[in-house]
Design an enzyme around this catalytic site. Sequence first.
Site, mmCIF file in Angstrom:
data_model
loop_
_atom_site.group_PDB
_atom_site.id
_atom_site.type_symbol
_atom_site.label_atom_id
_atom_site.label_comp_id
_atom_site.label_asym_id
_atom_site.label_seq_id
_atom_site.Cartn_x
_atom_site.Cartn_y
_atom_site.Cartn_z
ATOM 1 N N GLY A 43 43.583 14.236 8.608
ATOM 2 C CA GLY A 43 42.626 13.403 9.336
ATOM 3 C C GLY A 43 43.308 12.752 10.523
ATOM 4 O O GLY A 43 44.310 13.259 11.039
ATOM 5 N N ARG A 331 31.905 -7.694 7.413
ATOM 6 C CA ARG A 331 31.186 -6.865 6.459
ATOM 7 C C ARG A 331 31.018 -7.530 5.098
ATOM 8 O O ARG A 331 29.972 -7.420 4.471
ATOM 9 C CB ARG A 331 31.913 -5.525 6.304
ATOM 10 C CG ARG A 331 31.823 -4.672 7.541
ATOM 11 C CD ARG A 331 32.631 -3.402 7.434
ATOM 12 N NE ARG A 331 32.395 -2.565 8.608
ATOM 13 C CZ ARG A 331 32.984 -1.397 8.818
ATOM 14 N NH1 ARG A 331 33.862 -0.937 7.934
ATOM 15 N NH2 ARG A 331 32.716 -0.689 9.898
#
Length: 659
Positions: A43, A331
């Site tokens: 990734g 969040r």
Amino acid sequence: MSKINSKIPEGVLETKWTKYKSSVPLVNPSNKRNIEVIIVGSGLAGASAASSLAELGYKVKCFCFQDSPRRAHSIAAQGGINAAKNYQNDGDSTYRLFYDTVKGGDYRSREGNVYRLAEVSANIIDQCVAQGVPFAREYGGYLSNRSFGGTQVQRTFYAAGQTGQQLLLGAYSGLERQVGLGTVKMYSRHEMLDIVMIDGKTRGIIARDLITGKLERHFGHAVLLCTGGYSNVFYLSTNAMGCNVTAAWKAHRRGALFGNPCFTQIHPTCIPVSGDHQSKLTLMSESLRNDGRIWVPKKKDDARKATDIPEEERDYYLERRYPAFGNLVPRDVASRAAKERCDAGYGVGTSKMAVYLDFTSNTLRYGQVEANKRNLHNPTAADLKKLGQEVVKEKYGNLFEMYEKITGENPYELPMRIYPAVHYTMGGLWVDYELMTTVPGLYALGEANFSDHGANRLGASALMQGLADGYFVIPYTIGSYLASDISTKAIPTDHEAFVEAEKKVQEQLDKLMNVKGTKSVDHFHKKLGKVMWDKCGMGRNEKHLTEAISEIKTIREEFWKDVRIPGIQNELNTELEKAGRVADFLELGELMCKDALMRKESCGGHFREESQTPDGEAKRDDDNFSYVAAWEFKEAGNWELHKEELVFDVVHPTQRSYK
């Protein structure tokens, strides 16, 4: 085990990284060509590390379990990447990004690591632009920015709702260039199942070819784990279904400490669960909180359509409770607030476990701006709506299309329905300032390590950390270790340590195949996920965590007695792959609950219901828990706790407030 050493350089915070780079041991170019580095994961962290180290001259092997590095889960990131460029001239700086990150993580991260992250953030944008990443731009050609939660500035660079994809393609192009030059050898459809230790150092890995089932031995002077997070321990998460903890867990079993495993992030803007048939959840980017307003009806169990509820009967609860940040609170704060409203009976949709994310207000505002640009006088409401939707479509179009395909509702006409879901893991393998684990020669980068985010990650900082670690940190810090290892020749893979490691992997695979039970792998994964979500999810308490530990042990015992894996071992067998990963989740889940039970405070995403302020906010206990919990594996169900005390010389911990 010896006392853990974070290796944070001495001196002034602002100069730690500069001085480190100036004094770290180096490996000369001719010696680099004789050193082999194994990178597990492709990734953003893995691809950037592989291309950077190969460019420096190291011989690199890169492994991924997907059929292509382009399928790494980094591709799923939507909203953006943070960097302290201050292009908006709105007061941003390296220090402010550092401060926001430490505060957003609820003062449970290292100052030294976080400042370095903020410091190199600007370089990431320059690197990616040079690679051709198509960041959004303003009319005049300058790179555009938008806001994310936990900040009061615009520092998030983005490429519509496909930022992760575009950044990964940039890193992938660098990786494939090195593959073409022969400096990187790529192993796709391979999964790392153990690390190989020789004389106390990491010297390679055992990998399984997922197509043929054959086990392979690979030598490396150092091994870098860039394998992402472990949110799929909850079964339902926003992660790709293949995301797992196996590589990190095998390292943990070999002696790498696991840091803060209970620190998991709940993302507030996810499409709600629709039924038991689901295997994963879909995220709606946090960038939508830029222009969407979150609300619920003021009346309990209001069955009216959202468009039929007048403005005065809507509760914009984030704007009401947190006026300074409004819809852009971090969040963890936004997630708990949504849960509180739904639990109190104000939820919407058929499940009543959702809140509205409404774009009407800012769509009309954008429409008015466009009308002014076009010199349109006295536009109608319909004209403003049409013009505004064109702007919103340009900024978020693919996200709106995704939502409509999944739900069947047009988000331009109706508010989106969202609810919190498991997303990111701040916990991971413990690493020092150089990103090395407690196992010499074994490094962890990106989400695979515990570093930088504390108890809560700010939105758009995951991409930043992955690329910072791969492009700008590990190329320097790995030299500190390899400079003293240049005399080590490649060790033949018929060495007894490789033989023994492969034997243990084979025994584990045989054990899984020979259970021949009656229940599928998913059966046990779902049972584990339900326990984790219900008792170690958004709210945690001593009673539920104690129950969860006992229940997970029972599920683990049942798994090893009754799991059924069809097919054979020496072929493509996705159920066998899943079984190995779920076996690791069944151990990790217990450790997460132990860690959460031990930490009798609330901080960031870890919310202990016994530790909250009178108005329901997280209440830390800095006197007793201002440390990194680093767990040492003894045996399944048995760990020893080590503590890394956190020292705050610059940002002094205070009760977080976004009001």
